[in-house]
Write a protein that holds these residues in place. Structure first.
Motif, PDB file in Angstrom:
ATOM      1  N   GLN A  30       0.833  -1.231   0.068  1.00 33.09           N
ATOM      2  CA  GLN A  30      -0.094   0.080  -0.274  1.00 33.09           C
ATOM      3  C   GLN A  30       1.009   1.233  -0.031  1.00 33.09           C
ATOM      4  O   GLN A  30       0.646   2.296   0.658  1.00 33.09           O
ATOM      5  CB  GLN A  30      -0.873  -0.116   1.122  1.00 33.09           C
ATOM      6  N   GLY A  33      -1.005   4.426  -1.332  1.00 32.55           N
ATOM      7  CA  GLY A  33      -1.932   5.028  -0.196  1.00 32.55           C
ATOM      8  C   GLY A  33      -1.300   5.793   0.925  1.00 32.55           C
ATOM      9  O   GLY A  33      -1.494   6.627   1.455  1.00 32.55           O
ATOM     10  N   ASN A  98      -6.635   3.336   3.788  1.00 36.61           N
ATOM     11  CA  ASN A  98      -5.495   2.300   4.044  1.00 36.61           C
ATOM     12  C   ASN A  98      -5.927   1.271   5.137  1.00 36.61           C
ATOM     13  O   ASN A  98      -5.503   0.100   4.880  1.00 36.61           O
ATOM     14  CB  ASN A  98      -4.365   3.342   4.748  1.00 36.61           C
ATOM     15  N   THR A 101      -8.568  -1.110   3.245  1.00 39.16           N
ATOM     16  CA  THR A 101      -7.883  -1.973   2.223  1.00 39.16           C
ATOM     17  C   THR A 101      -7.078  -2.763   3.085  1.00 39.16           C
ATOM     18  O   THR A 101      -6.605  -3.932   2.491  1.00 39.16           O
ATOM     19  CB  THR A 101      -7.341  -1.089   1.564  1.00 39.16           C
TER      20      THR A 101
END
Length: 653
Positions: A30, A33, A98, A101
């Motif tokens: 991530q 993000g 964040n 996900t």
């Protein structure tokens, strides 16, 4: 990645070597993000940090009587307010994205691992721990991922503010630059005991959850034997232990929060006292003193992020460790052959287990008799490729002296030294056996989707999901078996009538009848037959059934056996059962005492030739007891052999 794009097409291959590596892997996945959240967090905190400087300019403008500078300061405050509002909104949006996900990625990984491991998962990991990992632990992991970017933004802003103070006001800036790191370091000694107490609380909560799950699952049996009060007291004790552990953990975190308030307050008092002395000496202006005071007050805000990241890490690392332990599990152990390339179509042919010696010829109905429901369940899982590398233990027996070894009491356990009743009477087969072969192809060399399509295992306690009957039977299938044919073969006529009566309005199509949660409005036999119909609709190359008729009456069981044989004609079917009604309709019967094949043939051949088989099927019937053949001829049902442990029988429709 946005929330509306979930679920992931592919959640990736996690680094499961440790909990910390799993968290690092999630952060890398991530990165976009995290950078977005970092940018908005830095903009938000930088705007907040600039407000005290502008206020200092305004105060000095008032002191100097400069209306132009005062107006400029007012405009700057308005602009900073707009930046703060926008950046705070976008920071919250990015941080929550964040969090969600990351949690969704871990949940998808856990769901994929659950599908890969199948029934073998709960033999490797306690059910309570799986529940804790997939709920609370996933949330804590997401919390750390969400807090990481805001913590990084707080670090960047704090360093920048301290650097500006040192440059423009070296005396006061040096005090702040030295005091802030000391505030952070002062909390570090309190983190290890806080983490230990939090781990203790989670461990006790996991045990309480597991106890609650076991109690709910066995509530009917507990009520039957009057044991619900005993388990209720046990759960109360476990719940109180969780409460006490939570209070101890909360006290430590409360102490950390108090320290985080006390020490910055002392720093602020020291800065103000020192700044006033400098202002009285004429070394700094009043506006500069106000600006420094505002900057130190602002630093209390990012310091709270330091506390949050410490708490999030202490909670998430054990959670990530447990998640990594589950995700690191593998479906099977070493195999004898490799190199099969999946082509999208499942293989066919005989099903053979080299560990137990069980052979199920292609296109035939094979019934396996184990004499032990636990051994039967493990073999059923193994045939479906669910069993992990560490095989469960099996009891090794030897004939007693002076017996033929076939009577029910003619065998005794062997210990490690070869003597009976030793401390190691429970011994295990080879812990890492070769894979089950389907048409000569090892199951564990197939892609998981192909293996599940080729072999379907229905255990003795199948789960029915709430919804309509049509939705229950809407499963991935070959399309060759219609839902009506499967329901007919499983003899579900009375089930359809019961569902239609229980559904409001009486739907014209029985398939639109609704099933309550886990099918609780149905009897045990009705639930079994619906689950069997669902398996028949799937129409796999190989269907493995573990005690599919253990809760139905003899008349219904005979009809189900006929329907199963007719519908699965030409397909490979393996049934684990000791019911003579099923055995008499099998093409091939295999006797596996202790989980190893000792005899094979037809039901009547084994009754005549194998006393051990006869003892299991008739539960030790003597010569004065009617033979199973005679009982079958009369249409009655002989007493069963060892079953799944449930005493529930079919309720009249």
């Amino acid at each position: 990645m946005h929330i509306h794009d979930l679920p992931y097409r592919d959640p990736g291959v996690p680094d499961t070597r440790s909990g910390g590596r799993l968290l690092l892997w999630l952060g890398r996945c991530q990165l976009g993000g995290q950078l977005k959240s970092l940018a908005w967090g830095t903009a938000h905190m930088s705007a907040l940090a600039a407000v005290p400087l502008v206020v200092g300019i305004a105060v000095q403008a008032v002191v100097d009587g400069s209306g132009e500078r005062l107006a400029l300061a007012g405009g700057m405050v308005a602009a900073l307010a707009a930046v703060v509002a926008t950046a705070d909104t976008m920071l919250h949006r990015a941080a929550v994205t964040n969090w969600i996900t990351a949690a969704a990625r871990v949940q998808q990984l856990l769901a994929r691992k659950t599908a890969e491991m199948g029934a073998g998962l709960t033999r490797r990991v306690a059910a309570g721990e799986i529940t804790a990992v997939s709920t609370g632990d996933v949330e804590k992991i997401g919390w750390f991922v969400e807090a990481l970017s805001r913590f990084t933004a707080a670090v960047v802003t704090t360093v920048a503010v301290c650097a500006v103070l040192v440059i423009h006001q070296p005396a006061l800036g040096a005090v702040v630059a030295v005091g802030v790191p000391l505030l952070v370091l002062a909390v570090l000694p309190l983190l290890p005991p806080a983490t230990r107490r939090a781990d203790e609380q989670r461990e006790k909560a996991g045990r309480a959850t597991e106890l609650a799950s076991d109690t709910v699952a066995g509530l009917r049996v507990l009520r039957g034997i009057g044991g619900e009060e005993l388990f209720l007291r046990r759960y109360r004790r476990a719940s109180q232990e969780v409460r006490r552990a939570a209070v101890r953990s909360a006290r430590m975190w409360a102490l950390i929060s108090a320290v985080q308030v006390l020490l910055p307050g002392l720093l602020l008092v020291g800065v103000v006292w020192y700044g006033v002395s400098l202002a009285r000496a004429g070394r700094i202006s009043l506006g500069e003193l106000v600006a420094v005071y505002g900057a130190v007050t602002f630093l209390l805000f990012p310091l709270r992020h330091f506390e949050e990241i410490a708490m999030a890490y202490s909670f998430s690392k054990p959670s990530a460790k447990r998640a990594a332990r589950v995700l690191a599990l593998r479906r099977t152990g070493p195999v004898t052959a490799r190199g099969h390339a999946g082509n999208g179509s499942p293989p066919g042919g005989d099903l053979y287990d080299p560990v137990s010696g069980l052979l199920a010829p292609a296109g035939q109905l094979t019934v396996a008799v184990c004499g032990d429901p636990d051994v039967a369940g493990r073999l059923a899982d193994r045939l479906g490729g669910h069993t992990p590398a560490e095989e469960p233990t099996a009891r090794v027996l030897r004939p007693r002296p002076g017996t033929d070894g076939n009577a029910p009491d003619a065998r005794e356990p062997l210990d490690a030294a070869g003597g009976p009743d030793g401390p190691a009477a429970e011994t295990a087969p080879p812990p890492e056996g070769p894979s089950v072969l389907l048409g000569g192809v090892p199951l564990d060399t197939l892609p998981l989707a192909e293996a599940r399509t080729a072999v379907l295992v229905q255990d003795k306690d199948p789960v029915l999901l709430s919804g309509t009957l049509r939705e229950l039977l809407d499963v991935p299938s070959s399309g060759r078996v219609a839902a009506a044919d499967a329901l007919t073969a499983a003899r579900c006529d009375d089930v359809l009538s019961a569902l239609s009566r229980s559904t409001a309005g009486g739907p014209p199509d029985p398939l639109d009848s609704r099933i309550t949660e886990r099918g609780r409005s149905l009897s045990g036999g009705q639930r079994q037959r619906l689950a069997l119909a669902r398996s028949l609709v799937t129409d796999p190359e190989v269907l493995v059934l573990d005690e599919p008729t253990s809760a139905v009456d003899a008349h219904t069981e005979a009809r189900v056996a006929d329907g199963l044989r007719a519908l699965r004609q030409g397909r490979t079917t393996v049934v684990f059962s000791s019911s003579p009604l099923l055995l008499d309709r099998a093409d091939r019967v295999v006797f596996l005492p202790g989980g190893r094949v000792s005899a094979a043939g037809t039901h009547r051949e084994l009754l005549r030739a194998d006393a051990g088989y006869r003892a299991v099927v008739t539960r030790g019937a003597t010569d004065d007891t009617p033979r199973p053949e005679a009982a079958l001829a009369r249409g009655s049902r002989p007493e069963r052999g060892p079953r799944s442990g449930r005493a529930e029988m079919e309720e009249p429709a």
